[in-house]
Write a protein that holds these residues in place. Structure first.
Motif, PDB file in Angstrom:
ATOM      1  N   LEU A 157       0.808  -1.216   0.000  1.00 50.09           N
ATOM      2  CA  LEU A 157       0.000   0.000   0.000  1.00 50.09           C
ATOM      3  C   LEU A 157       0.846   1.274   0.000  1.00 50.09           C
ATOM      4  N   ALA A 158       2.142   1.163  -0.213  1.00 46.60           N
ATOM      5  CA  ALA A 158       2.998   2.346  -0.213  1.00 46.60           C
ATOM      6  C   ALA A 158       2.796   3.147  -1.492  1.00 46.60           C
ATOM      7  N   ARG A 159       3.356   4.329  -1.498  1.00 45.25           N
ATOM      8  CA  ARG A 159       3.324   5.155  -2.702  1.00 45.25           C
ATOM      9  C   ARG A 159       4.136   4.473  -3.816  1.00 45.25           C
ATOM     10  N   GLY A 160       3.954   4.926  -5.026  1.00 44.30           N
ATOM     11  CA  GLY A 160       4.787   4.465  -6.125  1.00 44.30           C
ATOM     12  C   GLY A 160       4.409   3.106  -6.675  1.00 44.30           C
ATOM     13  N   ILE A 161       5.365   2.197  -6.681  1.00 37.70           N
ATOM     14  CA  ILE A 161       5.177   0.875  -7.286  1.00 37.70           C
ATOM     15  C   ILE A 161       4.035   0.119  -6.621  1.00 37.70           C
ATOM     16  N   ASP A 162       3.967   0.131  -5.291  1.00 39.89           N
ATOM     17  CA  ASP A 162       2.899  -0.588  -4.579  1.00 39.89           C
ATOM     18  C   ASP A 162       1.532  -0.098  -5.043  1.00 39.89           C
ATOM     19  N   THR A 163       1.374   1.224  -5.093  1.00 37.65           N
ATOM     20  CA  THR A 163       0.104   1.800  -5.509  1.00 37.65           C
ATOM     21  C   THR A 163      -0.259   1.373  -6.925  1.00 37.65           C
ATOM     22  N   LEU A 194      -7.539   1.780  -0.558  1.00 34.41           N
ATOM     23  CA  LEU A 194      -7.760   0.628   0.318  1.00 34.41           C
ATOM     24  C   LEU A 194      -9.249   0.337   0.467  1.00 34.41           C
ATOM     25  N   GLN A 195     -10.056   1.364   0.607  1.00 29.37           N
ATOM     26  CA  GLN A 195     -11.510   1.167   0.728  1.00 29.37           C
ATOM     27  C   GLN A 195     -12.074   0.560  -0.550  1.00 29.37           C
ATOM     28  N   GLY A 200     -14.410  -4.645  -2.682  1.00 30.47           N
ATOM     29  CA  GLY A 200     -14.560  -5.476  -3.872  1.00 30.47           C
ATOM     30  C   GLY A 200     -13.827  -6.788  -3.739  1.00 30.47           C
ATOM     31  N   GLU A 201     -12.845  -7.009  -4.637  1.00 30.10           N
ATOM     32  CA  GLU A 201     -12.117  -8.278  -4.673  1.00 30.10           C
ATOM     33  C   GLU A 201     -10.853  -8.268  -3.820  1.00 30.10           C
ATOM     34  N   GLY A 202     -10.565  -7.152  -3.162  1.00 26.70           N
ATOM     35  CA  GLY A 202      -9.317  -7.029  -2.420  1.00 26.70           C
ATOM     36  C   GLY A 202      -9.453  -7.357  -0.945  1.00 26.70           C
ATOM     37  N   LEU A 203      -8.293  -7.371  -0.280  1.00 28.20           N
ATOM     38  CA  LEU A 203      -8.222  -7.761   1.123  1.00 28.20           C
ATOM     39  C   LEU A 203      -7.108  -6.983   1.808  1.00 28.20           C
ATOM     40  N   ALA A 204      -7.345  -6.558   3.030  1.00 31.64           N
ATOM     41  CA  ALA A 204      -6.305  -5.952   3.868  1.00 31.64           C
ATOM     42  C   ALA A 204      -5.978  -6.911   5.000  1.00 31.64           C
TER      43      ALA A 204
END
Length: 383
Positions: A157-163, A194-195, A200-204
């Motif tokens: 969830l970091a800026r850049g590549i993660d995003t 993140l919301q 949807g199809e994601g998970l934290a």
């Protein structure tokens, strides 16, 4: 497209067990490795909780060990319910099967979103926070193609590549590993992303308590989660001494595939990835490089094998007998500031494995033991 379905086996914790597990992992000086050793020694989390004060005292602690109360655990469970999250234990069906295989896997994971994503094969994608346009574009391409092939994309969830990786895989499935509690995402500008993921199809996922604000030392733990959940990790633009290289090191330690995207020697953002290539990481210039390498790891028989090797959740057994003073001293004398294999301590002292492990637990809970991976320990250096 992967021709596999999520593998879900395991035993669900009862509510009473879940409270006891949460109390144990939230108590002072109890990390994942100590948690597992306590369960192995005492059979149940409740029995381990009863034993903690005496273990800490015998280990030489001069203060009262803080043990999380039932009320503490119930408050955190209620906070999770209000937040729309759940706690999943390591032996339960929805626990990530690849993560279960690593040494010191978190006993409990807080999860919010599409829980099914946790049991699907995952590819980690991480890299520079100040990514170049081309780096972010390449990461998104890998994420889209791997997502279309059936992989869940895991990142931090970091800026850049993660995003870029998360955004490209929102519709096919993506997991965000957090350094703080699920209710304390970082950075703030990715809260909306993140919301969108968790609705949807994601998970934290997180192993930290609710309300825990992430600190610098928590991010390597987050990187360890990314590597543990994934069958392989792709590093796109990483400078020397970056967090992405920590993720790559964990992945290599866990026996996972490490992919690195080559870059210009003149760009500091590529120095770390170029070094990974020198160390044997897979050269990655297209999605095919990743998907072809991962394909043998996603056969039905391999995924099933990953998932059936489960720890026993809890077994009732008699409390182990404590070693006498002379035996305890022999074990302590075998230790020093230099890390040593636990098996070597057992051979050196000629004591049983259960006796050695019990004394190590005592020292650990008293804050006098350092753990270095799964089977290496040393004494905390004295000032």
């Amino acid at each position: 497209m992967l021709n596999v379905s999520a593998q879900r086996t395991g035993i669900a914790l009862t509510e009473r067990q879940r409270i006891a597990w949460l109390r144990l992992i939230r108590s002072d000086n109890v990390g994942p490795a100590t948690f597992r050793d306590l369960i192995n020694q005492f059979g149940t989390a409740e029995a381990a909780l009863d034993a903690l004060p005496d273990l800490s005292r015998r280990g030489g602690s001069d203060r009262t060990l803080r043990i999380a109360t039932v009320a503490d655990a119930e408050r955190e469970l209620e906070a999770a319910r209000r937040f729309g999250a759940v706690f999943v234990g390591i032996g339960e069906p929805d626990y990530p099967p690849a993560l279960r295989e690593i040494d010191g896997a978190p006993p409990l994971l807080a999860m919010k979103g599409n829980i099914r994503a946790a049991t699907r094969p995952s590819l980690g994608i991480v890299g520079s926070r100040n990514a170049s346009v081309s780096g972010a574009k390449f990461a998104a391409m890998i994420a889209r193609d791997a997502g279309a092939a059936g992989y869940v994309i895991t990142s931090g969830l970091a800026r850049g590549i993660d995003t870029a990786a998360h955004r490209a895989s929102v519709r096919t499935g993506t997991i965000a590993a957090l350094a703080g509690g699920l209710d304390q995402p970082y950075p703030p500008e990715n809260i909306g992303l993140l919301q969108e993921m968790t609705s949807g199809e994601g998970l934290a996922i997180s192993e930290m308590p609710f309300g825990w604000e992430p600190r610098a030392r928590d991010f390597p733990r987050r990187n360890r989660l990314i590597a543990g959940v994934s069958l392989g990790v792709t590093i796109v633009e990483a400078a020397h001494r970056s967090g992405s290289l920590i993720t790559a090191r964990y992945a290599a330690d866990f026996g996972r595939l490490v992919f690195a995207v080559p870059g210009s020697p003149l760009d500091p953002r590529c120095h770390g990835t170029n070094d990974l290539l020198k160390q044997g990481a897979t050269v990655t210039t297209s999605s095919a490089d990743v998907l072809e390498a991962l394909a043998p790891l996603t056969r039905d028989d391999l995924l099933t094998r990953l998932d059936v090797k489960e720890p026993t959740i809890e077994n009732t057994r008699a409390a182990p007998a404590a070693p006498d003073d002379s035996e305890r001293n022999r074990i302590i004398e075998a230790l020093g500031p230099t890390p040593v294999e636990i098996d070597d301590i057992i051979r050196h002292t000629a004591l049983s494995a259960s006796q050695v492990h019990l004394v190590l637990l005592e020292l650990d809970l008293a804050g006098q033991l350092c753990r270095h991976g799964a089977n290496l320990v040393s004494l905390v250096p004295k000032d």
